[in-house]
Structures are given as C-alpha cells and as structure tokens.
Design a protein around this motif. Structure first.
Motif, PDB file in Angstrom:
ATOM      1  N   ASP A   9       0.989  -1.188   0.007  1.00 41.16           N
ATOM      2  CA  ASP A   9      -0.091  -0.048   0.074  1.00 41.16           C
ATOM      3  C   ASP A   9       0.973   1.179  -0.253  1.00 41.16           C
ATOM      4  N   SER A  10       0.489   2.247  -0.524  1.00 39.24           N
ATOM      5  CA  SER A  10       0.931   3.622  -0.549  1.00 39.24           C
ATOM      6  C   SER A  10      -0.015   5.012  -0.462  1.00 39.24           C
ATOM      7  N   GLU A  11       0.856   5.785  -0.448  1.00 39.05           N
ATOM      8  CA  GLU A  11      -0.118   7.172  -0.513  1.00 39.05           C
ATOM      9  C   GLU A  11      -0.610   7.308  -2.067  1.00 39.05           C
ATOM     10  N   PRO A  12      -1.886   7.917  -2.271  1.00 37.16           N
ATOM     11  CA  PRO A  12      -2.095   7.847  -3.722  1.00 37.16           C
ATOM     12  C   PRO A  12      -1.320   8.605  -4.344  1.00 37.16           C
ATOM     13  N   PRO A  13      -1.271   8.806  -5.652  1.00 39.33           N
ATOM     14  CA  PRO A  13      -0.281   9.810  -6.345  1.00 39.33           C
ATOM     15  C   PRO A  13      -0.858  11.081  -6.315  1.00 39.33           C
ATOM     16  N   LEU A  14       0.160  12.149  -6.261  1.00 40.39           N
ATOM     17  CA  LEU A  14      -0.462  13.584  -6.265  1.00 40.39           C
ATOM     18  C   LEU A  14      -1.212  13.685  -7.577  1.00 40.39           C
ATOM     19  N   GLY A  15      -2.462  14.322  -6.912  1.00 38.12           N
ATOM     20  CA  GLY A  15      -3.503  14.731  -7.959  1.00 38.12           C
ATOM     21  C   GLY A  15      -4.569  13.746  -8.011  1.00 38.12           C
ATOM     22  N   LEU A  21     -12.924   5.832  -4.611  1.00 34.82           N
ATOM     23  CA  LEU A  21     -13.549   4.543  -3.923  1.00 34.82           C
ATOM     24  C   LEU A  21     -15.075   4.816  -4.035  1.00 34.82           C
ATOM     25  N   GLY A  22     -15.673   5.962  -3.708  1.00 33.70           N
ATOM     26  CA  GLY A  22     -17.008   6.165  -3.764  1.00 33.70           C
ATOM     27  C   GLY A  22     -17.682   5.298  -2.645  1.00 33.70           C
ATOM     28  N   LYS A  70     -13.779   1.166   2.139  1.00 33.57           N
ATOM     29  CA  LYS A  70     -12.528   2.196   2.555  1.00 33.57           C
ATOM     30  C   LYS A  70     -11.268   1.267   2.689  1.00 33.57           C
ATOM     31  N   ARG A  71     -10.282   1.344   1.963  1.00 31.90           N
ATOM     32  CA  ARG A  71      -9.156   0.820   1.831  1.00 31.90           C
ATOM     33  C   ARG A  71      -7.970   1.621   1.593  1.00 31.90           C
ATOM     34  N   ALA A  72      -6.691   1.272   2.118  1.00 30.11           N
ATOM     35  CA  ALA A  72      -5.500   2.089   1.508  1.00 30.11           C
ATOM     36  C   ALA A  72      -5.314   2.028   0.307  1.00 30.11           C
ATOM     37  N   PHE A  73      -4.720   3.016  -0.286  1.00 29.77           N
ATOM     38  CA  PHE A  73      -4.441   2.973  -1.733  1.00 29.77           C
ATOM     39  C   PHE A  73      -3.289   1.991  -2.190  1.00 29.77           C
ATOM     40  N   PHE A  84      -5.928   0.259  -8.937  1.00 34.56           N
ATOM     41  CA  PHE A  84      -6.159   1.774  -9.687  1.00 34.56           C
ATOM     42  C   PHE A  84      -6.020   1.196 -11.310  1.00 34.56           C
ATOM     43  N   HIS A  85      -6.708   2.329 -11.724  1.00 32.78           N
ATOM     44  CA  HIS A  85      -6.918   2.457 -13.209  1.00 32.78           C
ATOM     45  C   HIS A  85      -7.056   0.892 -13.966  1.00 32.78           C
ATOM     46  N   PHE A  86      -6.753   0.457 -14.761  1.00 33.34           N
ATOM     47  CA  PHE A  86      -7.011  -0.818 -15.445  1.00 33.34           C
ATOM     48  C   PHE A  86      -7.220  -1.913 -14.487  1.00 33.34           C
ATOM     49  N   GLU A  87      -6.312  -2.035 -13.593  1.00 38.46           N
ATOM     50  CA  GLU A  87      -6.384  -3.228 -12.828  1.00 38.46           C
ATOM     51  C   GLU A  87      -7.509  -3.359 -11.632  1.00 38.46           C
ATOM     52  N   PHE A  88      -8.368  -2.504 -11.713  1.00 41.49           N
ATOM     53  CA  PHE A  88      -9.395  -2.484 -10.791  1.00 41.49           C
ATOM     54  C   PHE A  88     -10.280  -3.744 -10.933  1.00 41.49           C
TER      55      PHE A  88
END
Length: 428
Positions: A197-203, A210-211, A215-218, A223-227
C-alpha cells in the motif's frame, strides 16, 4: 423487473439486436458530449463518437487530475476546448452537456448513470452496467422513469457480421444445438504480483475514486485498469468479457434465464497473486435442453478453435464459430456445407456510437442496438456465474422471485454501499 416485464423486454432486445441499419430522418442540432472517466475505454468511446457530424466534446471529468489534464491538452491540440471537472456532479448540474459517456470503474456506473438521467442527460454507459444484480435492476427502472436515451457499450451489437452469424444460427442450418461455448483467453495480460500500500499519487482524489466501495488504503494494483480484478469494484473476466460473448450466446439461442448455474476455477496461474477474481474459470449454465458454457484464462491465448475469444454454437450438423474477427461454419462430416471465414467489415465501436447519436436525434429508444435492458440482462447473467463461483455451489434461479433458491447466494445480489453513499432508490 417483474417476470412479465422481463419477457416483454427480452423480445424487444431480440428485435433491437437484429433490426436493419436504417435510421431515417434526423435532427442536425449539435450534441454536446461530456466524458466521465477519461483514462482508457472512455477515451476510445469519445474519439469514436466525435467522428459523428455535429457532435462536440465540451467537458471532461475524472478524479485523477493528471489524466484529466493530459486528455484536455490532447483535445486542445485538436482545437477542442473543454471544461474540466473533478466531481462529475458539477458537470451534470449545468447546461454544458447534452449527453455523457460513463467509463469509470464498474462500482460507479449505477450511481453516475442514475444521476445523469435524473439530470436529463442522455448516456452511453460502459459495460458491465453494474457491479451487482440489484444495481442492474435499479438502472433499468431509472431509465424507464426518465426520457433519456441510454446505450450500453456492448458494441458487437452494432457489427454486421455478428448479426449475420446469428441470423445463420436462427435459420436452423446447424441442426439441434446442445452446447454453446463462450470464452475469453487473455494472453496479453499477466497476473499481477502483490505490491505494498502507498499514498495515492499526487493529483488523485482517492476518496472520490473509492466512492461507495469499502474504505481501503491506496494500492497501485487496484487503480486504473487493474481495478477489474477486485470484487470491491468489478467481477474479473467473467463480467468484463462475459457480457460480450455470453450476450451473443443468449441471442443465438433465444433464451433468457438459466435453470441452474455452477462454476469451478481459481487463481491457478499465480496462486499468491494480488488479484481476487479467478484467473481461470469454467461456468455451466443449464437450460431445458442445452447448456451454455463459459471459460476464461489469463496468461493463455489459445482458446477453443485457436481463438482467444469467441462463441461457438455446436449443432448436430456443424459448428458456427464467431468472434470479433468474423465467423465460419465447420461441418460435422458431410451433414452440411462448410462456410468459410466471413470477416468483419466495419468498425463496431464507431457503428455503435453512430447508433447512439441517431437514437438521440430521433428521441427513439427503439433504435438502440444495446438498450439498458440488454445491458442489465447480460450483466446479471454474468454475475450469476461469479456468484456460483464465490459460493462454490450449484445454484438455481427462481424467475418468479428474481433470486436464487439459496440464501448464501442471495447475499451477493445487493451491494453494500459505504462512505456515506446509498444505493439509489427509484420510486414510481
């Protein structure tokens, strides 16, 4: 949908799937399009729809500011100036757009489409339309309550060779069909290895991404295609490709609900990989006198009939094999003549967006090749396969009650919304 409504809808779907490519007179007014989710397929959808006359892009929305700015700059180089939104609801509030393309992760489709039709917008929504059976039903109700034109991104329904193949099946040349196979073998995609896990990319506005999901750590793997390989957001290849190929299996056999569903598979390629959805899966849908079989594999490209995706109608006289490249008939001995490969002759995505535009101009949902009812039905059908896999049981579908006969399986019908989001309620 109630049973009587579903039967009516099914007959309409069959008619819409095979109606001629004729649209009649149209309005020439400009259609202003906004794109929600600009990273992957949404961008392809936008480029296709902009090839239609008097269609312009006026707005983009994405929770990843990096991709949002990149796409806006690409349009700017083409002389197209757009408004940029982090929150798609801001796009829907004003009169900036007449129609929106929704190409976000699956777990967002229901909320965004319902919000869009409530705002009076027409919608092109990516498949699968929802990430649960309940969401699919809600989306149908929302569209039927409002006057919006909603096309689902199952663009094979706009390709001529798919229609020609199904017409051949319906003509009865293959004889009695006892088995239909549908499959997707994805050799270009490798199983994903675990990442910390990491911090979300800037921006990146991760909470907005998540909407309603838990709730999960980034994590970059989600993210992106891998969701699509995680249950929180999607259903793996079963719903990603299943909605395409199984759609034509059902259309070819003129059927809707299965009697039973059973599935077997798992993470066989990389057991300790990061994904949750199975990289290898087989599903059997039982009907009165035939079965439909689904299978998929990640990291392998040689599927049945040496094709990485397709549908095969296996008849007493021969087998028709169909995919995006074309269709052919392989005879059973001398029981019928072979049909050589009939290649694709058009661009399915471009034809599909053209169909959407024409339906908008005429305000006629009957013109749509993939109306919301079609998207809901096949998304539900594919979800049944995943639910059978997740329960490890042979499941039976109760058509009258619109649920399984198994309580454990019924838990998966309705999603759990989180973070203050609520499943839309469609009244009246």
């Amino acid at each position: 949908m109630k049973r009587k409504d579903f039967i009516k809808a099914s007959s309409l779907l069959a008619a819409s799937a095979f109606m001629p490519f004729s649209y009649g007179a149209t309005s020439v007014s400009t259609i202003r399009v906004g794109l929600i989710g600009v990273h992957g397929m949404g961008w392809s959808n936008l480029k296709a729809i902009l090839k239609n006359t008097n269609v312009v892009c006026t707005a983009l929305s994405d929770v990843d500011e990096n991709t949002l700015l990149q796409r806006a700059n690409e349009l700017q180089k083409q002389g197209i100036a757009v408004k940029k939104y982090i929150d798609y609801k801001e796009m829907l509030k004003g009169d900036t757009v007449d129609a929106v393309i929704i190409a976000t992760p699956d777990h967002w489709h229901c909320l965004q489409m319902v919000d869009a039709v409530r705002a009076g917008k027409d919608v092109y929504v990516e498949k699968p339309i929802g990430n649960s059976i309940a969401e699919c039903a809600i989306m149908v109700k929302a569209v039927e309550k409002h006057s919006s034109i909603v096309q689902v991104g199952q663009w094979q329904r706009s390709q001529q060779h798919f229609r020609d193949a199904i017409n051949f099946v319906h003509a009865g040349h293959l004889g009695k069909i006892r088995t239909v196979k549908a499959w997707s073998y994805v050799d270009w995609k490798k199983p994903i290895e675990p990442m910390p896990d990491s911090e979300p990319p800037l921006g990146v506005h991760y909470d907005k991404w998540l909407g309603p999901a838990p709730k999960r750590a980034f994590n970059p793997n989600r993210f992106h295609f891998e969701f699509r390989w995680f249950w929180d957001y999607a259903g793996g290849l079963m719903t990603d490709w299943g909605v395409h190929m199984l759609d034509y299996a059902l259309l070819g056999m003129n059927v809707s609900d299965p009697i039973s569903i059973m599935a077997s598979g798992g993470k066989y390629a990389v057991p300790n990989g990061a994904s949750e959805t199975p990289d290898t899966l087989s599903v059997v849908y039982e009907f009165a006198d035939f079965n439909i079989q689904w299978e998929h594999a990640i990291g392998i490209g040689l599927g049945p009939y040496v094709r990485n995706h397709g549908v095969a109608f296996i008849g007493q006289n021969g087998t028709l094999v169909l995919n995006r490249d074309g269709w052919e008939v392989i005879p059973e001995g001398d029981r019928m003549e072979a049909v050589s490969l009939q290649k694709a002759v058009d661009n399915g995505l471009e034809e599909h967006t053209k169909n959407f535009v024409q339906a908008i101009r005429q305000r006629n949902t009957k013109l749509l090749h993939a109306p919301i009812q079609a998207g809901a039905h096949i998304a539900r059908f594919s979800q049944m396969g995943n639910i059978a896999y997740r329960t490890g049981k042979k499941l039976f579908w109760d058509v009258a009650q619109e649920q399984f006969t198994d309580a454990e399986a019924n838990v998966y019908i309705q999603p759990s919304y989180n973070n203050g989001y609520e499943l839309p309620a469609i009244l009246g």
